[in-house]
Design a protein around this motif. Structure first.
Motif, mmCIF file in Angstrom:
data_model
loop_
_atom_site.group_PDB
_atom_site.id
_atom_site.type_symbol
_atom_site.label_atom_id
_atom_site.label_comp_id
_atom_site.label_asym_id
_atom_site.label_seq_id
_atom_site.Cartn_x
_atom_site.Cartn_y
_atom_site.Cartn_z
ATOM 1 N N LEU A 49 0.823 -1.213 0.000
ATOM 2 C CA LEU A 49 0.000 0.000 0.000
ATOM 3 C C LEU A 49 0.852 1.255 0.000
ATOM 4 C CD1 LEU A 49 -2.843 -0.853 2.539
ATOM 5 C CD2 LEU A 49 -3.014 -0.690 0.057
ATOM 6 N N ASP A 50 2.053 1.149 0.543
ATOM 7 C CA ASP A 50 2.954 2.299 0.627
ATOM 8 C C ASP A 50 3.366 2.802 -0.752
ATOM 9 O OD1 ASP A 50 4.307 4.178 2.139
ATOM 10 O OD2 ASP A 50 6.137 2.982 2.228
ATOM 11 N N HIS A 51 3.292 1.925 -1.759
ATOM 12 C CA HIS A 51 3.702 2.309 -3.109
ATOM 13 C C HIS A 51 2.624 3.098 -3.849
ATOM 14 C CE1 HIS A 51 7.388 0.096 -2.824
ATOM 15 N NE2 HIS A 51 6.745 -1.008 -2.493
ATOM 16 N N PHE A 52 1.398 3.035 -3.353
ATOM 17 C CA PHE A 52 0.317 3.763 -4.002
ATOM 18 C C PHE A 52 0.345 5.223 -3.577
ATOM 19 C CE2 PHE A 52 -1.482 -0.564 -3.899
ATOM 20 C CZ PHE A 52 -1.695 -0.722 -5.260
#
Length: 83
Positions: A49-52
């Protein structure tokens, strides 16, 4: 979320790990939350989720279609505000 003192977490580490497989476990130091122990699968999900990136409100407004003269203009008188 279950809370453990640092001493209890050290003494019962295998219990903390087993409990973390079902829900996050908070470890406290001097009564204040210090770390959270979570399941490895949940950790991997959070890392993905951190990449979104979520667009901000300004980005959302700028993405709206602009009026290039294609919108119909209403010709009418404004009402008097009687409050």
């Amino acid at each position: 979320m279950t809370s453990w003192s640092i001493q209890d977490a050290k003494t019962r580490f295998s219990m903390v790990v087993a409990a973390a497989r079902h829900e996050p476990q908070t470890v406290t130091k001097h009564g204040k939350p210090t770390v959270v122990v979570i399941d490895a699968v949940e950790y991997e999900r959070l890392k993905r989720l951190d990449h979104f990136t979520v667009p901000g409100f300004t980005d959302h407004l700028l993405a709206m279609p602009a009026d290039d003269g294609g919108f119909e203009k209403l010709n009418g008188a404004l009402r008097d505000p009687d409050l």
